[in-house]
Design a protein around this motif. Structure first.
Motif, PDB file in Angstrom:
ATOM      1  N   TYR A 103       0.817  -1.209   0.000  1.00 31.54           N
ATOM      2  CA  TYR A 103       0.000   0.000   0.000  1.00 31.54           C
ATOM      3  C   TYR A 103       0.851   1.259   0.000  1.00 31.54           C
ATOM      4  N   ALA A 104       1.913   1.265   0.757  1.00 34.14           N
ATOM      5  CA  ALA A 104       2.769   2.451   0.828  1.00 34.14           C
ATOM      6  C   ALA A 104       3.389   2.748  -0.533  1.00 34.14           C
ATOM      7  N   ALA A 105       3.822   1.716  -1.242  1.00 33.43           N
ATOM      8  CA  ALA A 105       4.432   1.925  -2.555  1.00 33.43           C
ATOM      9  C   ALA A 105       3.406   2.443  -3.557  1.00 33.43           C
ATOM     10  N   VAL A 106       2.205   1.906  -3.524  1.00 37.30           N
ATOM     11  CA  VAL A 106       1.155   2.351  -4.441  1.00 37.30           C
ATOM     12  C   VAL A 106       0.802   3.806  -4.159  1.00 37.30           C
ATOM     13  N   ILE A 107       0.666   4.164  -2.899  1.00 40.57           N
ATOM     14  CA  ILE A 107       0.354   5.552  -2.539  1.00 40.57           C
ATOM     15  C   ILE A 107       1.496   6.468  -2.946  1.00 40.57           C
ATOM     16  N   GLY A 108       2.731   6.041  -2.724  1.00 39.99           N
ATOM     17  CA  GLY A 108       3.888   6.849  -3.100  1.00 39.99           C
ATOM     18  C   GLY A 108       3.971   7.075  -4.597  1.00 39.99           C
ATOM     19  N   SER A 110       1.489   6.917  -6.738  1.00 39.65           N
ATOM     20  CA  SER A 110       0.354   7.760  -7.125  1.00 39.65           C
ATOM     21  C   SER A 110       0.626   9.229  -6.817  1.00 39.65           C
ATOM     22  N   LEU A 111       1.155   9.501  -5.636  1.00 44.12           N
ATOM     23  CA  LEU A 111       1.467  10.885  -5.273  1.00 44.12           C
ATOM     24  C   LEU A 111       2.542  11.468  -6.176  1.00 44.12           C
ATOM     25  N   LEU A 112       3.570  10.699  -6.452  1.00 45.57           N
ATOM     26  CA  LEU A 112       4.643  11.168  -7.324  1.00 45.57           C
ATOM     27  C   LEU A 112       4.115  11.468  -8.726  1.00 45.57           C
ATOM     28  N   THR A 138       2.730  15.378 -12.829  1.00 46.77           N
ATOM     29  CA  THR A 138       1.750  15.765 -13.836  1.00 46.77           C
ATOM     30  C   THR A 138       1.250  17.187 -13.596  1.00 46.77           C
ATOM     31  N   ALA A 139       0.955  17.521 -12.362  1.00 40.42           N
ATOM     32  CA  ALA A 139       0.476  18.869 -12.043  1.00 40.42           C
ATOM     33  C   ALA A 139       1.553  19.908 -12.327  1.00 40.42           C
ATOM     34  N   THR A 140       2.786  19.619 -11.979  1.00 40.06           N
ATOM     35  CA  THR A 140       3.877  20.563 -12.203  1.00 40.06           C
ATOM     36  C   THR A 140       4.089  20.817 -13.693  1.00 40.06           C
ATOM     37  N   VAL A 141       4.113  19.767 -14.471  1.00 44.97           N
ATOM     38  CA  VAL A 141       4.306  19.921 -15.919  1.00 44.97           C
ATOM     39  C   VAL A 141       3.128  20.663 -16.539  1.00 44.97           C
ATOM     40  N   THR A 142       1.926  20.365 -16.110  1.00 45.81           N
ATOM     41  CA  THR A 142       0.744  21.034 -16.643  1.00 45.81           C
ATOM     42  C   THR A 142       0.774  22.528 -16.349  1.00 45.81           C
ATOM     43  N   VAL A 143       1.096  22.887 -15.138  1.00 47.06           N
ATOM     44  CA  VAL A 143       1.157  24.309 -14.765  1.00 47.06           C
ATOM     45  C   VAL A 143       2.276  25.014 -15.527  1.00 47.06           C
ATOM     46  N   ALA A 144       3.417  24.383 -15.676  1.00 47.22           N
ATOM     47  CA  ALA A 144       4.540  25.000 -16.400  1.00 47.22           C
ATOM     48  C   ALA A 144       4.196  25.232 -17.866  1.00 47.22           C
ATOM     49  N   VAL A 145       3.596  24.257 -18.506  1.00 43.43           N
ATOM     50  CA  VAL A 145       3.218  24.416 -19.918  1.00 43.43           C
ATOM     51  C   VAL A 145       2.141  25.477 -20.062  1.00 43.43           C
ATOM     52  N   TYR A 146       1.158  25.467 -19.185  1.00 38.85           N
ATOM     53  CA  TYR A 146       0.099  26.478 -19.244  1.00 38.85           C
ATOM     54  C   TYR A 146       0.673  27.879 -19.062  1.00 38.85           C
ATOM     55  N   ASP A 147       1.582  28.032 -18.107  1.00 38.76           N
ATOM     56  CA  ASP A 147       2.147  29.349 -17.826  1.00 38.76           C
ATOM     57  C   ASP A 147       2.966  29.867 -18.996  1.00 38.76           C
TER      58      ASP A 147
END
Length: 114
Positions: free
Chosen positions: A18-23, A25-27, A32-41
């Motif tokens: 479970y810890a590996a799956v959560i890790g 998923s979070l990573l 994904t969020a960082t790349v999306t915000v950078a491209v949008y900006d």
């Protein structure tokens, strides 16, 4: 011939906990969020830049009256101003410097010297 039956071995596959799956998923979500915000900006977000059009025209007029440039030089300087405005990325809005209160980057024109 041997009547011995082969032994059955239960092969249990190694699965992430479970810890590996959560890790993972979070990573994935953070990257994904960082790349999306950078491209949008960089590509889509509107940005404001200022241009001192009044000051530029006044400077060119003063140079013309002082004899530093002729009519051809004046045309070249205005062509340089137009080229500087054409080089502004499409997601940047150019407004007059007189309208900006503070902190707007400025479009600069490389003047043609004769």
């Amino acid at each position: 011939m041997s009547t011995e039956k082969p032994k059955k071995t239960n092969k249990v596959g190694s699965r992430p906990g479970y810890a590996a799956v959560i890790g993972i998923s979070l990573l994935t979500a953070v990257v994904t969020a960082t790349v999306t915000v950078a491209v949008y900006d960089t590509r889509y977000a509107q940005k404001v830049v200022a241009m001192d059009l009044k000051g530029y025209v006044k400077t060119q007029r003063d140079r013309l009256l002082a004899g530093e440039i002729d009519d051809e030089g004046l045309r070249a300087s205005f062509d340089a101003m137009e080229q500087a405005l054409l080089n502004v990325p499409p997601n940047h809005t150019v407004i007059l410097k007189e309208v900006v209160l503070r902190n707007a980057p400025e479009v600069t024109v490389d003047t043609v010297k004769q």
